[in-house]
Design a protein around this motif. Structure first.
Motif, mmCIF file in Angstrom:
data_model
loop_
_atom_site.group_PDB
_atom_site.id
_atom_site.type_symbol
_atom_site.label_atom_id
_atom_site.label_comp_id
_atom_site.label_asym_id
_atom_site.label_seq_id
_atom_site.Cartn_x
_atom_site.Cartn_y
_atom_site.Cartn_z
ATOM 1 N N ASP A 15 0.799 -1.228 0.000
ATOM 2 C CA ASP A 15 0.000 0.000 0.000
ATOM 3 C C ASP A 15 0.833 1.280 0.000
ATOM 4 O OD1 ASP A 15 0.959 -0.217 2.565
ATOM 5 O OD2 ASP A 15 -0.990 -0.298 3.555
ATOM 6 N N PHE A 16 2.074 1.194 -0.480
ATOM 7 C CA PHE A 16 2.869 2.396 -0.698
ATOM 8 C C PHE A 16 2.723 2.810 -2.163
ATOM 9 C CE2 PHE A 16 5.394 0.250 2.721
ATOM 10 C CZ PHE A 16 5.102 1.168 3.729
ATOM 11 N N PHE A 17 2.316 4.050 -2.377
ATOM 12 C CA PHE A 17 2.130 4.563 -3.736
ATOM 13 C C PHE A 17 3.428 5.224 -4.211
ATOM 14 C CE2 PHE A 17 -2.783 5.285 -3.565
ATOM 15 C CZ PHE A 17 -2.961 3.917 -3.734
ATOM 16 N N LEU A 18 4.062 4.638 -5.231
ATOM 17 C CA LEU A 18 5.300 5.203 -5.757
ATOM 18 C C LEU A 18 5.027 6.527 -6.469
ATOM 19 C CD1 LEU A 18 7.241 2.108 -7.178
ATOM 20 C CD2 LEU A 18 7.087 2.970 -4.830
ATOM 21 N N SER A 19 6.038 7.404 -6.453
ATOM 22 C CA SER A 19 5.852 8.714 -7.077
ATOM 23 C C SER A 19 7.035 9.153 -7.926
ATOM 24 C CB SER A 19 5.595 9.777 -6.000
ATOM 25 O OG SER A 19 6.652 9.805 -5.059
ATOM 26 N N LYS A 20 8.140 8.384 -7.894
ATOM 27 C CA LYS A 20 9.298 8.703 -8.726
ATOM 28 C C LYS A 20 9.936 7.420 -9.217
ATOM 29 C CE LYS A 20 10.507 13.115 -6.539
ATOM 30 N NZ LYS A 20 11.567 13.889 -5.829
ATOM 31 N N LYS A 21 10.660 7.529 -10.315
ATOM 32 C CA LYS A 21 11.293 6.355 -10.902
ATOM 33 C C LYS A 21 12.449 5.849 -10.036
ATOM 34 C CE LYS A 21 10.158 7.013 -15.790
ATOM 35 N NZ LYS A 21 9.373 5.774 -15.871
ATOM 36 N N SER A 54 1.630 4.788 4.596
ATOM 37 C CA SER A 54 0.783 3.879 3.837
ATOM 38 C C SER A 54 -0.429 4.621 3.281
ATOM 39 C CB SER A 54 0.309 2.727 4.717
ATOM 40 O OG SER A 54 1.404 1.964 5.183
ATOM 41 N N SER A 55 -0.881 4.193 2.123
ATOM 42 C CA SER A 55 -2.043 4.851 1.518
ATOM 43 C C SER A 55 -3.325 4.520 2.270
ATOM 44 C CB SER A 55 -2.169 4.449 0.044
ATOM 45 O OG SER A 55 -2.306 3.045 -0.073
ATOM 46 N N ILE A 56 -3.349 3.395 2.967
ATOM 47 C CA ILE A 56 -4.534 3.029 3.758
ATOM 48 C C ILE A 56 -4.098 2.556 5.140
ATOM 49 C CG2 ILE A 56 -6.068 2.446 1.841
ATOM 50 C CD1 ILE A 56 -5.297 -0.456 2.193
ATOM 51 N N THR A 57 -4.846 2.945 6.162
ATOM 52 C CA THR A 57 -4.581 2.508 7.532
ATOM 53 C C THR A 57 -5.904 2.369 8.267
ATOM 54 O OG1 THR A 57 -4.452 4.704 8.553
ATOM 55 C CG2 THR A 57 -2.420 3.834 7.567
ATOM 56 N N GLN A 58 -5.861 1.711 9.432
ATOM 57 C CA GLN A 58 -7.040 1.610 10.283
ATOM 58 C C GLN A 58 -7.379 2.966 10.905
ATOM 59 O OE1 GLN A 58 -9.138 -1.071 10.972
ATOM 60 N NE2 GLN A 58 -8.094 -1.947 9.198
ATOM 61 N N ARG A 59 -6.401 3.862 10.914
ATOM 62 C CA ARG A 59 -6.618 5.180 11.527
ATOM 63 C C ARG A 59 -7.723 5.951 10.815
ATOM 64 N NH1 ARG A 59 -1.237 8.317 11.900
ATOM 65 N NH2 ARG A 59 -0.852 6.650 13.412
ATOM 66 N N ASN A 60 -7.748 5.851 9.482
ATOM 67 C CA ASN A 60 -8.764 6.539 8.686
ATOM 68 C C ASN A 60 -9.426 5.526 7.751
ATOM 69 O OD1 ASN A 60 -8.356 9.366 9.557
ATOM 70 N ND2 ASN A 60 -6.337 9.098 8.640
ATOM 71 N N LYS A 61 -10.347 4.769 8.297
ATOM 72 C CA LYS A 61 -10.984 3.696 7.544
ATOM 73 C C LYS A 61 -11.719 4.240 6.314
ATOM 74 C CE LYS A 61 -11.589 0.432 11.359
ATOM 75 N NZ LYS A 61 -12.557 -0.370 12.144
ATOM 76 N N ASN A 62 -11.631 3.455 5.240
ATOM 77 C CA ASN A 62 -12.315 3.770 3.968
ATOM 78 C C ASN A 62 -11.755 4.999 3.264
ATOM 79 O OD1 ASN A 62 -14.171 1.590 4.409
ATOM 80 N ND2 ASN A 62 -15.348 2.923 5.769
#
Length: 255
Positions: free
Chosen positions: A97-103, A210-218
């Motif tokens: 769930d890590f969103f890459l942003s550079k090559k 991480s792009s998603i966590t339990q901290r901010n569901k949905n």
């Protein structure tokens, strides 16, 4: 294929991206960004619970990590089982769930790989060094190499890393879930003669949160990602605009 790509191809590295049921919603976005920013010479295999259509993974592989009845306390055991069926000396590992942003910087990547090959005491190489470590790390000789001190709290973690596979398995055999892998695994490493390393120069820069966590569901964080990428992911239907937030904050949700 240029010379850098040929050298990378010779490494024959496979990356294992470990997820959970909740991360399935972002696999199309994750795989899209990985395909965009990683060279094709690096093979990726997504590990998650249940089944998933590989046609949605932009050419990457999928392997079932178990089913819903598999408690998170078996995270290490499930991953260990997968890695024991791999013969490579080195593997890549990260959460999915890590969103890459550079090559990927291939030169610096190969530099870290060679450091692992040349020193058997180096057991993993993290591909991104936090700004704090860059600012406060001791780099008096102006070296590219960063060696994690044995006082470092998370000398082992689930960020993008090249791992010496057998050592990774040994840590997994002594841990349970992902959090225990990081905390107890770091304690094991810090009390040994082995070290994790990283690089002061950029290798694979991406938002560490991480792009998603339990901290901010949905919700899905796109903090520090390229605006053009976010637009495309929304247009393709891989992300929903109403679910996007900027970072994983404990209080309040910037959006």
């Amino acid at each position: 294929m240029n010379e850098k790509q040929k050298e990378l191809d010779k490494l024959n590295l496979t990356g294992f991206l470990v997820g959970h049921y909740g991360s399935k919603k972002i696999l199309q976005a994750s795989s899209y960004l990985n395909r965009r920013y990683l060279p094709k010479e690096i093979n990726l295999r997504y590990l998650n619970f249940g089944n998933y259509k590989t046609s949605n993974l932009h050419g990457y592989d999928f392997q079932s990590f178990g089913y819903f009845g598999s408690s998170k306390k078996y995270w290490s055991a499930n991953l260990c089982k997968v890695l024991k069926n791999v013969k490579d000396e080195f593997v890549l590992l990260a959460l999915d769930d890590f969103f890459l942003s550079k090559k990927l910087n291939i030169d610096n990547f190969i530099y870290l790989y060679n450091q692992l090959c040349d020193n058997e005491k180096f057991i993993s190489a993290e591909l991104t060094l936090s700004p704090m470590d860059k600012a406060f790390g001791s780099n008096k000789d102006n070296s590219s190499l960063y060696v994690y001190p044995n006082t470092y709290g998370f000398s082992i973690n689930t960020q993008w890393r090249i791992w010496r596979r057998e050592y990774l398995i040994s840590i997994l055999e002594q841990t349970t879930d992902a959090w225990n892998f990081e905390v107890h695994g770091s304690n094991i490493l810090n009390n040994s003669n082995y070290k994790s390393i990283s690089c002061y120069n950029p290798v694979l820069d991406y938002p560490e949160i991480s792009s998603i966590t339990q901290r901010n569901k949905n919700k899905v964080s796109v903090f520090a990602n390229q605006y053009s990428d976010i637009e495309v992911l929304i247009e393709l239907g891989y992300l929903k605009f109403k679910e996007l937030i900027l970072g994983q904050w404990k209080t309040g949700i910037p959006s």
